[in-house]
Design an enzyme around this catalytic site. Structure first.
Site, PDB file in Angstrom:
ATOM      1  N   HIS A  10      15.948  32.742 -15.700  1.00  0.00           N
ATOM      2  CA  HIS A  10      17.349  32.327 -15.823  1.00  0.00           C
ATOM      3  C   HIS A  10      17.938  32.862 -17.126  1.00  0.00           C
ATOM      4  O   HIS A  10      18.555  32.134 -17.909  1.00  0.00           O
ATOM      5  CB  HIS A  10      17.469  30.804 -15.754  1.00  0.00           C
ATOM      6  CG  HIS A  10      17.101  30.239 -14.408  1.00  0.00           C
ATOM      7  ND1 HIS A  10      18.023  29.960 -13.438  1.00  0.00           N
ATOM      8  CD2 HIS A  10      15.901  29.940 -13.866  1.00  0.00           C
ATOM      9  CE1 HIS A  10      17.419  29.503 -12.355  1.00  0.00           C
ATOM     10  NE2 HIS A  10      16.121  29.485 -12.581  1.00  0.00           N
ATOM     11  N   TYR A  57       8.662  26.665 -20.310  1.00  0.00           N
ATOM     12  CA  TYR A  57       9.899  26.675 -21.095  1.00  0.00           C
ATOM     13  C   TYR A  57       9.572  26.754 -22.591  1.00  0.00           C
ATOM     14  O   TYR A  57      10.260  27.440 -23.346  1.00  0.00           O
ATOM     15  CB  TYR A  57      10.722  25.408 -20.831  1.00  0.00           C
ATOM     16  CG  TYR A  57      11.326  25.294 -19.446  1.00  0.00           C
ATOM     17  CD1 TYR A  57      10.977  26.147 -18.416  1.00  0.00           C
ATOM     18  CD2 TYR A  57      12.251  24.304 -19.160  1.00  0.00           C
ATOM     19  CE1 TYR A  57      11.523  26.026 -17.151  1.00  0.00           C
ATOM     20  CE2 TYR A  57      12.813  24.167 -17.898  1.00  0.00           C
ATOM     21  CZ  TYR A  57      12.446  25.021 -16.896  1.00  0.00           C
ATOM     22  OH  TYR A  57      12.992  24.892 -15.644  1.00  0.00           O
TER      23      TYR A  57
END
Length: 358
Positions: free
Chosen positions: A61, A331
């Site tokens: 993303h 992440y």
């Protein structure tokens, strides 16, 4: 009478046992004992290999747009959780829209995840971070399958496409991936970030003030009516079509979504994000998200936020879904790598800079 050797032996044995227990716990936590675990670095490296390495950006993303707004809680969510952020009131929101993939300058005409990430902040400093997609299901259910998916779909340098000799056996062994591909082929691909419904993907454990726990998924349902991109002509879209549309839309006024909390029925699968919950469910209207301003990542506050979905307020906890811990690890690894590399320009930031220079 002086203590005997036997009197010293029992405490010494107890201390020794405690030391061994702590050492074993440390070794397990470090991954030195038990089955080999996949760390966040392995996941991020697989993403890099699949989509090409793009230092300075999120490894997934990568293409994004910051926004700010507020969440107005109805207070109805308190029936499921004691979380402060579900009590009636208004709470500030920092967020980010993004598209799936690791290329921060890729075109918007791709059949990939349209995503939203949020950070809600309570007056006492508690936070609720979320990272959601426009699909109610995810292609894989566990970490090894996710890494294997990245490797199986990595383009062959000779053709620019995944190697069928690798991809076909993977799909055969993972029918859930084929089901997701079929879903994406027929689902509407939203023509705006503002008219997509965003899903929590994973289930979470909500605990109310009486200590009762329930498993919950949630979704943000848009006020704007859904309309789709023309799947047959995605290649014709301008590079930053969706991002520019969101900038222009927000200049005309705010966008809104309703937060719906969906309680699991007995028998619902809660540890596999590949499985949608079917049929009627108890659903609670928990509040309204209002987006009032957007900013490119160069000037917005979202770029350096890690939207880790395991950062949760008291009253909301993790379910038994193994993807949640994996998302947190990946992440974190992505954040650490790009923090060391320094930031790069965003696609919409480039567009706006060119327009300002004219």
């Amino acid at each position: 009478m002086p203590p005997t050797r036997r009197a010293f032996a029992a405490p010494a044995a107890l201390i020794g046992a405690i030391v061994l227990l702590l050492a074993a716990a440390f070794a397990w936590a470090a991954g030195w004992l038990g089955p080999k675990r996949i760390d966040g670095g392995t996941i991020v490296t697989a993403l890099d290999a699949n989509g090409g390495r793009h230092p300075h950006y999120r490894r997934a993303h990568a293409k994004g747009l910051c926004f700010t707004g507020a969440f107005d809680a109805t207070g109805n969510g308190a029936a499921l959780s004691e979380a402060v952020l579900l009590r009636r009131g208004r709470y500030p929101v920092l967020g980010r829209f993004s598209l799936g993939g690791g290329n921060p300058l890729a075109g918007d005409g791709r059949p990939v995840f349209h995503a939203i990430a949020l950070r809600l902040t309570a007056p006492d400093g508690e936070e609720w971070r979320m990272a959601m997609d426009h699909t109610p299901i995810f292609p894989v259910a566990d970490v090894p399958s996710f890494v294997a998916l990245q490797r199986a779909t990595t383009p062959d340098p000779r053709t620019g496409k995944p190697d069928p000799a690798i991809l076909a056996p993977f799909i055969a062994a993972h029918p859930e991936v084929k089901a997701f591909q079929d879903y994406m082929a027929h689902a509407v691909l939203p023509n705006s970030f503002a008219n997509a419904t965003y899903y929590s993907i994973n289930a979470f454990r909500f605990t109310d003030s009486a200590g009762a726990a329930r498993l919950v998924r949630w979704r943000f349902v848009p006020e704007a009516p859904l309309a789709g991109l023309d799947l047959a002509h995605l290649d014709a879209l301008p590079r930053d079509y969706l991002f520019r549309e969101m900038v222009a839309r927000t200049a005309r006024g705010p966008s809104r979504w309703r937060l719906e909390l969906v309680v699991a029925n007995p028998g619902d699968v809660t540890d596999k994000a590949t499985v949608a919950w079917q049929g009627p469910h108890r659903t609670i209207d928990a509040g309204t998200l209002t987006l009032s301003a957007v900013q490119p990542e160069e000037t917005g506050a979202c770029r350096d936020i890690n939207f880790d979905p395991t950062i949760l307020p008291r009253g909301i906890g993790l379910s038994d879904d193994p993807l949640l811990a994996a998302r947190s690890k990946a992440y974190s690894s992505s954040f650490n790598r790009r923090a060391a590399e320094g930031p790069g320009p965003s696609a919409i930031g480039q567009d706006l800079a060119k327009e300002t220079a004219r």
